[in-house]
Write a protein that holds these residues in place. Structure first.
Motif, PDB file in Angstrom:
ATOM      1  N   SER A 109       0.830  -1.204   0.000  1.00 34.73           N
ATOM      2  CA  SER A 109       0.000   0.000   0.000  1.00 34.73           C
ATOM      3  C   SER A 109       0.868   1.259   0.000  1.00 34.73           C
ATOM      4  N   GLU A 110       1.967   1.210   0.729  1.00 34.33           N
ATOM      5  CA  GLU A 110       2.887   2.360   0.770  1.00 34.33           C
ATOM      6  C   GLU A 110       3.502   2.606  -0.608  1.00 34.33           C
ATOM      7  N   ARG A 111       3.880   1.540  -1.316  1.00 32.03           N
ATOM      8  CA  ARG A 111       4.430   1.696  -2.672  1.00 32.03           C
ATOM      9  C   ARG A 111       3.375   2.241  -3.626  1.00 32.03           C
ATOM     10  N   LEU A 112       2.144   1.820  -3.431  1.00 31.77           N
ATOM     11  CA  LEU A 112       1.063   2.360  -4.259  1.00 31.77           C
ATOM     12  C   LEU A 112       0.883   3.849  -3.991  1.00 31.77           C
ATOM     13  N   SER A 113       1.073   4.269  -2.764  1.00 27.05           N
ATOM     14  CA  SER A 113       1.011   5.700  -2.445  1.00 27.05           C
ATOM     15  C   SER A 113       2.111   6.471  -3.159  1.00 27.05           C
ATOM     16  N   ARG A 114       3.283   5.879  -3.265  1.00 25.94           N
ATOM     17  CA  ARG A 114       4.379   6.522  -4.003  1.00 25.94           C
ATOM     18  C   ARG A 114       4.024   6.654  -5.489  1.00 25.94           C
ATOM     19  N   ALA A 115       3.359   5.630  -6.015  1.00 23.60           N
ATOM     20  CA  ALA A 115       2.932   5.687  -7.420  1.00 23.60           C
ATOM     21  C   ALA A 115       1.896   6.793  -7.617  1.00 23.60           C
ATOM     22  N   VAL A 116       0.990   6.942  -6.661  1.00 25.82           N
ATOM     23  CA  VAL A 116       0.002   8.029  -6.724  1.00 25.82           C
ATOM     24  C   VAL A 116       0.713   9.370  -6.751  1.00 25.82           C
ATOM     25  N   SER A 117       1.708   9.522  -5.921  1.00 29.01           N
ATOM     26  CA  SER A 117       2.466  10.770  -5.871  1.00 29.01           C
ATOM     27  C   SER A 117       3.128  11.068  -7.215  1.00 29.01           C
ATOM     28  N   ALA A 118       3.688  10.044  -7.839  1.00 31.83           N
ATOM     29  CA  ALA A 118       4.355  10.237  -9.135  1.00 31.83           C
ATOM     30  C   ALA A 118       3.366  10.707 -10.202  1.00 31.83           C
ATOM     31  N   VAL A 119       2.207  10.060 -10.280  1.00 29.46           N
ATOM     32  CA  VAL A 119       1.250  10.472 -11.314  1.00 29.46           C
ATOM     33  C   VAL A 119       0.610  11.815 -10.979  1.00 29.46           C
TER      34      VAL A 119
END
Length: 118
Positions: A91-101
């Motif tokens: 979930s934390e890595r998915l949050s990083r992906a959200v930040s990137a997009v």
């Protein structure tokens, strides 16, 4: 950023952001599943994350924005962590992906705003 790329980047980023947020919510929900339901939930989550990855790869191929590549990398890590049932870290890595997009969307927004299209 030229206007055509800005429009496509914004569209891809907003869609990806929504999908990634849903993926993150599903990963968090899977933590609470009863033990006998976790294998099926894990399979479904991996299918969803794979679908999101396909969307991000298409966005990256079309726009060549490094933020989409970064989001793909974070998503790949999240998929690996999900396979290992390390769902909090996924979930934390998915949050990083959200930040990137989100960064890609903001840069596109700024370009569109500069040209008075928003």
């Amino acid at each position: 950023m030229d206007l055509k790329i800005a429009v496509r980047t914004y569209q891809f980023a907003e869609r990806a952001k929504s999908e990634l947020i849903v993926g993150s919510q599903l990963a968090t929900a899977l933590i609470q599943f009863p033990i006998q339901e976790k294998p099926g939930g894990k399979r479904m989550l991996l299918m969803v994350l794979g679908s999101i990855r396909s969307e991000l790869e298409f966005a990256y191929g079309d726009t060549e924005r490094r933020e989409f590549r970064s989001a793909i990398d974070h998503l790949n890590e999240a998929i690996s962590l999900t396979e290992s049932m390390e769902l909090g870290a996924a979930s934390e890595r998915l949050s990083r992906a959200v930040s990137a997009v989100t960064t890609a969307a903001q840069e596109a927004w700024d370009t569109l705003q500069e040209h008075e299209l928003l």
